[in-house]
Design a protein around this motif. Structure first.
Motif, PDB file in Angstrom:
ATOM      1  N   VAL A  15      19.663  11.051  13.303  1.00  0.00           N
ATOM      2  CA  VAL A  15      17.465  11.124  13.849  1.00  0.00           C
ATOM      3  C   VAL A  15      16.808  11.214  13.116  1.00  0.00           C
ATOM      4  CG1 VAL A  15      16.419  11.249  15.575  1.00  0.00           C
ATOM      5  CG2 VAL A  15      18.673  10.715  16.544  1.00  0.00           C
ATOM      6  N   ALA A  16      16.655  11.917  12.268  1.00  0.00           N
ATOM      7  CA  ALA A  16      15.822  12.231  11.139  1.00  0.00           C
ATOM      8  C   ALA A  16      15.207  11.290  10.898  1.00  0.00           C
ATOM      9  CB  ALA A  16      15.810  13.734  10.429  1.00  0.00           C
ATOM     10  N   ARG A  17      17.037  10.059   9.835  1.00  0.00           N
ATOM     11  CA  ARG A  17      16.724   9.916   8.546  1.00  0.00           C
ATOM     12  C   ARG A  17      15.556   8.546   9.800  1.00  0.00           C
ATOM     13  NH1 ARG A  17      22.185  11.725   6.548  1.00  0.00           N
ATOM     14  NH2 ARG A  17      22.802  10.054   8.161  1.00  0.00           N
ATOM     15  N   TRP A  18      16.440   7.928  10.180  1.00  0.00           N
ATOM     16  CA  TRP A  18      15.782   6.645  11.427  1.00  0.00           C
ATOM     17  C   TRP A  18      14.567   7.155  11.357  1.00  0.00           C
ATOM     18  CZ3 TRP A  18      13.678   6.676  16.505  1.00  0.00           C
ATOM     19  CH2 TRP A  18      13.320   5.360  16.380  1.00  0.00           C
ATOM     20  N   VAL A  19      14.058   7.879  11.971  1.00  0.00           N
ATOM     21  CA  VAL A  19      12.711   8.729  12.195  1.00  0.00           C
ATOM     22  C   VAL A  19      12.020   8.350  10.987  1.00  0.00           C
ATOM     23  CG1 VAL A  19      10.985  10.154  12.815  1.00  0.00           C
ATOM     24  CG2 VAL A  19      13.031   9.453  14.344  1.00  0.00           C
ATOM     25  N   ARG A  20      12.281   9.046   9.652  1.00  0.00           N
ATOM     26  CA  ARG A  20      12.006   9.211   8.511  1.00  0.00           C
ATOM     27  C   ARG A  20      11.227   7.295   7.891  1.00  0.00           C
ATOM     28  NH1 ARG A  20      14.114  12.193   3.138  1.00  0.00           N
ATOM     29  NH2 ARG A  20      12.029  11.944   1.721  1.00  0.00           N
ATOM     30  N   ARG A  21      12.533   6.981   8.057  1.00  0.00           N
ATOM     31  CA  ARG A  21      12.398   5.782   7.586  1.00  0.00           C
ATOM     32  C   ARG A  21      10.946   4.783   7.329  1.00  0.00           C
ATOM     33  NH1 ARG A  21      16.894   3.814   8.767  1.00  0.00           N
ATOM     34  NH2 ARG A  21      18.439   5.253   6.722  1.00  0.00           N
ATOM     35  N   PRO A  22      10.282   4.690   9.054  1.00  0.00           N
ATOM     36  CA  PRO A  22       9.418   3.519   9.156  1.00  0.00           C
ATOM     37  C   PRO A  22       8.260   4.614   8.340  1.00  0.00           C
ATOM     38  CG  PRO A  22      10.283   4.082  11.091  1.00  0.00           C
ATOM     39  CD  PRO A  22      11.522   4.786   9.560  1.00  0.00           C
ATOM     40  N   LEU A  23       8.660   6.015   8.489  1.00  0.00           N
ATOM     41  CA  LEU A  23       7.356   6.524   8.173  1.00  0.00           C
ATOM     42  C   LEU A  23       6.594   6.774   6.645  1.00  0.00           C
ATOM     43  CD1 LEU A  23       7.074   9.262  11.023  1.00  0.00           C
ATOM     44  CD2 LEU A  23       5.790   7.236  10.894  1.00  0.00           C
ATOM     45  N   LEU A  24       7.720   5.621   6.388  1.00  0.00           N
ATOM     46  CA  LEU A  24       7.567   6.798   4.337  1.00  0.00           C
ATOM     47  C   LEU A  24       6.452   5.456   3.794  1.00  0.00           C
ATOM     48  CD1 LEU A  24      10.549   7.834   3.319  1.00  0.00           C
ATOM     49  CD2 LEU A  24       8.876   8.935   3.592  1.00  0.00           C
ATOM     50  N   PRO A  25       6.442   4.188   4.049  1.00  0.00           N
ATOM     51  CA  PRO A  25       6.445   3.432   3.478  1.00  0.00           C
ATOM     52  C   PRO A  25       4.296   3.356   3.865  1.00  0.00           C
ATOM     53  CG  PRO A  25       8.380   2.107   3.785  1.00  0.00           C
ATOM     54  CD  PRO A  25       7.960   3.747   5.242  1.00  0.00           C
ATOM     55  N   ALA A  26       4.454   3.811   4.973  1.00  0.00           N
ATOM     56  CA  ALA A  26       3.277   3.769   5.591  1.00  0.00           C
ATOM     57  C   ALA A  26       2.191   5.693   4.818  1.00  0.00           C
ATOM     58  CB  ALA A  26       3.120   4.418   7.461  1.00  0.00           C
ATOM     59  N   VAL A  27       3.355   5.652   4.277  1.00  0.00           N
ATOM     60  CA  VAL A  27       2.671   7.528   4.072  1.00  0.00           C
ATOM     61  C   VAL A  27       2.379   7.368   2.493  1.00  0.00           C
ATOM     62  CG1 VAL A  27       3.121   9.666   2.526  1.00  0.00           C
ATOM     63  CG2 VAL A  27       3.765   9.073   5.282  1.00  0.00           C
ATOM     64  N   ARG A  28       3.024   6.561   1.704  1.00  0.00           N
ATOM     65  CA  ARG A  28       2.605   5.679   0.344  1.00  0.00           C
ATOM     66  C   ARG A  28       2.149   4.991   0.625  1.00  0.00           C
ATOM     67  NH1 ARG A  28       8.722   5.380  -0.136  1.00  0.00           N
ATOM     68  NH2 ARG A  28       8.663   3.092   0.841  1.00  0.00           N
ATOM     69  N   LEU A  29       1.321   3.994   1.193  1.00  0.00           N
ATOM     70  CA  LEU A  29       0.228   3.099   1.202  1.00  0.00           C
ATOM     71  C   LEU A  29      -0.795   3.990   1.329  1.00  0.00           C
ATOM     72  CD1 LEU A  29      -0.812   0.151   1.230  1.00  0.00           C
ATOM     73  CD2 LEU A  29      -0.485   0.004   4.102  1.00  0.00           C
ATOM     74  N   TRP A  30      -0.544   5.531   2.256  1.00  0.00           N
ATOM     75  CA  TRP A  30      -2.081   6.042   2.716  1.00  0.00           C
ATOM     76  C   TRP A  30      -2.206   6.910   1.434  1.00  0.00           C
ATOM     77  CZ3 TRP A  30      -5.223   6.893   6.134  1.00  0.00           C
ATOM     78  CH2 TRP A  30      -6.227   8.195   6.260  1.00  0.00           C
ATOM     79  N   ARG A  31      -1.327   7.307   0.304  1.00  0.00           N
ATOM     80  CA  ARG A  31      -1.664   8.111  -0.932  1.00  0.00           C
ATOM     81  C   ARG A  31      -2.944   7.398  -2.126  1.00  0.00           C
ATOM     82  NH1 ARG A  31       3.342  10.415   0.031  1.00  0.00           N
ATOM     83  NH2 ARG A  31       4.499   9.051  -1.772  1.00  0.00           N
ATOM     84  N   ARG A  32      -1.559   5.616  -1.841  1.00  0.00           N
ATOM     85  CA  ARG A  32      -1.841   5.356  -2.677  1.00  0.00           C
ATOM     86  C   ARG A  32      -2.880   4.109  -2.779  1.00  0.00           C
ATOM     87  NH1 ARG A  32       3.835   2.603  -4.070  1.00  0.00           N
ATOM     88  NH2 ARG A  32       4.748   4.563  -5.115  1.00  0.00           N
ATOM     89  N   ASN A  33      -3.945   4.172  -1.292  1.00  0.00           N
ATOM     90  CA  ASN A  33      -5.371   3.397  -1.408  1.00  0.00           C
ATOM     91  C   ASN A  33      -5.803   4.263  -0.662  1.00  0.00           C
ATOM     92  OD1 ASN A  33      -6.458   1.306  -0.078  1.00  0.00           O
ATOM     93  ND2 ASN A  33      -5.208  -0.129   0.442  1.00  0.00           N
ATOM     94  N   ILE A  34      -7.469   4.301  -1.833  1.00  0.00           N
ATOM     95  CA  ILE A  34      -8.162   5.375  -1.846  1.00  0.00           C
ATOM     96  C   ILE A  34      -9.191   3.747  -0.199  1.00  0.00           C
ATOM     97  CG2 ILE A  34      -9.791   4.127  -3.791  1.00  0.00           C
ATOM     98  CD1 ILE A  34     -10.592   6.665  -3.737  1.00  0.00           C
TER      99      ILE A  34
END
Length: 660
Positions: free
Chosen positions: A55-74
């Motif tokens: 369940v943790a992996r299932w919750v984490r997988r769709p959130l990681l792209p959004a987190v990376r986009l948030w960190r990289r896109n000012i």
């Protein structure tokens, strides 16, 4: 020197940072990213059942792209921040406006209701007075009207309510103090409203006073009609028989609610439009600033890749345009400087290569003549014979220097080739130690090997690794001042390491990086008893880089030094760390930490004397001794080691077996 340093790598500022050997966790800058990457619930190795980890992996997988986009896109962060702040401002402004409108509507409704009710109360008083006056003229008629008080109240309610169909309701109630219920027999209400709509608290106030009272209530109707909010205004009056009763005006707030709902809808629509508009404006404004920055970042990456002809496109005369012009000037200046340095370096490499090759022919002739003189030195006088011996020694050193110069020129020209094959580094080190034994005996030193119980296999060039180890071991013996030299092996993950530790003069602060410079010597007045050329460590660090490894140095004044060679186990595997810490555990700082730990352990285990107060003896918490390989910043993995006594016994046993 208290901290270790690595030889600077070409193209990188300073030394390469170390990381633990093996895959390590990724670091994030924001709290949300650290929660996703470092939170125990979202880690792949989170404790718990397999279902929880799934369940943790299932919750984490769709959130990681959004987190990376948030960190990289000012631009996204600025627009999102603008939207959130705009939404907060709009909500706050909407609450203030709605509150003001609601208060204004209720105040206006209250004033109109009080005015309307005051007129009704006056009419009720006048009607009661007129009826009493008429009854005083006709006594019999007065007795009849006294029996029809209820009908009089009904007529009064109908008369007062006839002027405001749908605008208000009229209710006539008996006094609440009539415990027998006789006062309530004249209850009359207009418009199908239930008398229970009048709050008991208001009835109590009206019954106890003579002035009008008002309050808000929930108007209830008969026949299943939905209740609605309303305003009640009431006053105690007297009927035709001079009996007190309560007269109420009930004003529905339906129109005010519709007006307030319209204001809310209008504000919500306008606020949403304003938020979207502000988001679009922020996107456009930030885009004008971010686009040149992104362009500059891309051009900077291409410049770092060697495409020095790249330039920014400059339009306009604003601050961004001036920044672009300054960037282009900087790039042009860098291109010119780099071109000049490349030309100078090319000339130097060409000069060294040409001189090295040209010197080989006369050196061969001089060597032949020197060999003839050296062979016939027994026929010379002692001074001439000694000169012949010195000539041979210096020619050997000159040949070594010439070979080193040729090797350096190959590295500078990028022509050095690596002939890697799987080898056991222990055999290479043993050959080096065997060759350095005479020098160690002459110096009064002993070379010990630690950690060679297991094979240490890596893909490497045997000739180059032997040359590196020969430089490290010979330098350690030469500068060890007659003390032991320890050669340590380490294997962890995809890396192998060999550390050479001496206990001689050590290195001063700042010398750990300069020691790899060409022709650099810590003490220029110190004699080279082994005939070194000053290029050994420079060639050694180039050999290490050719393998994709590290050659690093640590030292402290008077505490010796340690040189560590770290190599990947396979030729194409990048290094993530070293299995041996750069700073040895017997350094001055390590000994101080060990002494402090031992003192804390002893303090924690001292028994309390009988009769002594417990508060008189501070008890330090017992801590587990830290593994030196796990100290922060050393980039090493924790490798289980046997106890010190076992290690000492094994080392002594190995020394006796080797006869050292």
């Amino acid at each position: 020197m208290t901290r270790g340093s690595a030889a600077p790598i070409p193209g990188e500022p300073g030394s390469r940072a170390e990381r633990p050997a093996g895959p390590g966790p990724r670091r994030t800058s924001s709290r949300f990213g650290r929660f996703l990457d470092g939170g125990r619930l979202l880690q792949d190795g989170a404790p718990g059942s397999p279902v929880l980890r799934l369940v943790a992996r299932w919750v984490r997988r769709p959130l990681l792209p959004a987190v990376r986009l948030w960190r990289r896109n000012i631009q996204l962060r600025v627009v999102a921040g603008t939207l959130v702040m705009s939404l907060g401002v709009v909500l706050l402004l909407g609450l203030v406006v709605i509150g003001q409108v609601r208060n204004g509507l209720l105040d206006a409704k209250g004033k109109a209701a009080v005015s309307q009710a005051a007129g009704g109360f006056t009419v009720a008083k006048d009607k009661a007075n007129a009826t009493v006056a008429a009854g005083s003229q006709d006594g019999a008629a007065a007795d009849g009207r006294a029996a029809t008080t209820v009908q009089w109240r009904t007529d009064l309610v109908e008369q007062l309510a006839s002027g405001g169909q749908g605008a208000y309701h009229v209710v006539a109630l008996g006094p609440t103090t009539d415990e027998t219920g006789a006062g309530n027999r004249g209850v009359r209400a207009s418009g199908g409203m239930l008398p229970e709509s009048v709050p008991d608290a208001l009835r109590t106030k009206v019954d106890q006073g003579t002035t009008p009272y008002q309050t808000y209530t929930q108007i209830k109707y008969e026949a299943g009609r939905e209740p609605e909010s309303g305003l009640v205004v009431g006053q105690r009056l007297e009927d035709v028989n001079h009996q007190p009763y309560q007269l109420y005006y009930v004003f529905p707030l339906t129109q005010e609610e519709k007006t307030l709902s319209l204001v809310k809808t209008t504000l919500a629509t306008a606020g949403l439009f304003v938020v979207v508009l502000l988001g679009a404006i922020a996107w456009l404004v930030v885009r004008q600033v971010v686009t040149p920055v992104r362009m500059a970042a891309g051009i900077a990456e291409r410049l770092s890749a060697g495409r020095l002809q790249e330039r920014m496109k400059v339009t306009g005369e604003d601050d961004i345009a001036r920044l672009g012009e300054a960037f282009n000037k900087m790039a042009q200046s860098l291109q010119l400087k780099i071109q000049q340095l490349e030309d100078l370096s090319r000339m130097q490499r060409r000069f060294v290569s040409d001189v090295s090759h040209e010197l080989r022919t006369p050196l061969t002739t001089v060597r032949m003549a020197a060999d003839v003189i050296h062979d016939a030195r027994s026929d010379f006088d002692p001074v001439t014979a000694r000169s012949a011996e010195l000539l041979g020694e210096q020619l050997d050193r000159f040949e070594s220097l010439l070979a080193d110069l040729l090797e350096i020129s190959r590295f500078d020209a990028g022509a050095a080739a690596l002939d890697a094959e799987p080898i056991d580094l222990r055999e290479t080190v043993r050959r080096v130690i065997a060759a350095a034994e005479p020098l160690a005996v002459h110096k009064g030193s002993r070379i010990r090997v630690v950690g060679d119980a297991q094979p240490v296999v890596a893909e490497a060039d045997p000739r180059r690794i032997e040359r590196v180890m020969r430089n490290l071991v010979v330098n350690a013996v030469e500068h060890g001042e007659g003390k032991d030299v320890v050669v340590r092996f380490g294997v962890a993950g995809g890396a192998v390491a060999i550390a050479v530790r001496d206990y001689g003069v050590g290195l001063k602060p700042g010398e750990a990086t300069r020691v790899f410079s060409r022709f650099w010597r810590a003490d220029p007045a110190r004699a080279r008893t082994t005939g070194g050329t000053g290029l050994g460590l420079s060639i050694a660090v180039e050999d290490a880089r050719l393998h994709g490894g590290w050659l690093q140095a640590w030292g402290e004044p008077g505490g010796g030094s340690q040189f560590r060679l770290t190599l990947p186990r396979t030729a194409d595997e990048p290094l993530r760390g070293s299995p041996i810490p750069l700073e040895p555990e017997d350094s001055r700082r390590g000994r101080e930490q060990a002494q402090a730990q031992n003192s804390a352990d002893r303090l924690a285990t001292v028994p309390v004397q009988p009769g002594a107060e417990r508060s008189a003896l501070p008890m330090a918490p017992r801590a587990i001794p830290a593994d030196p390989t796990a100290l922060p910043g050393n980039g090493a993995r924790v490798v289980a080691r046997p106890s010190d006594s076992v290690t000492t016994q094994d080392s002594d046993r190995e020394d006796r077996a080797r006869g050292r």
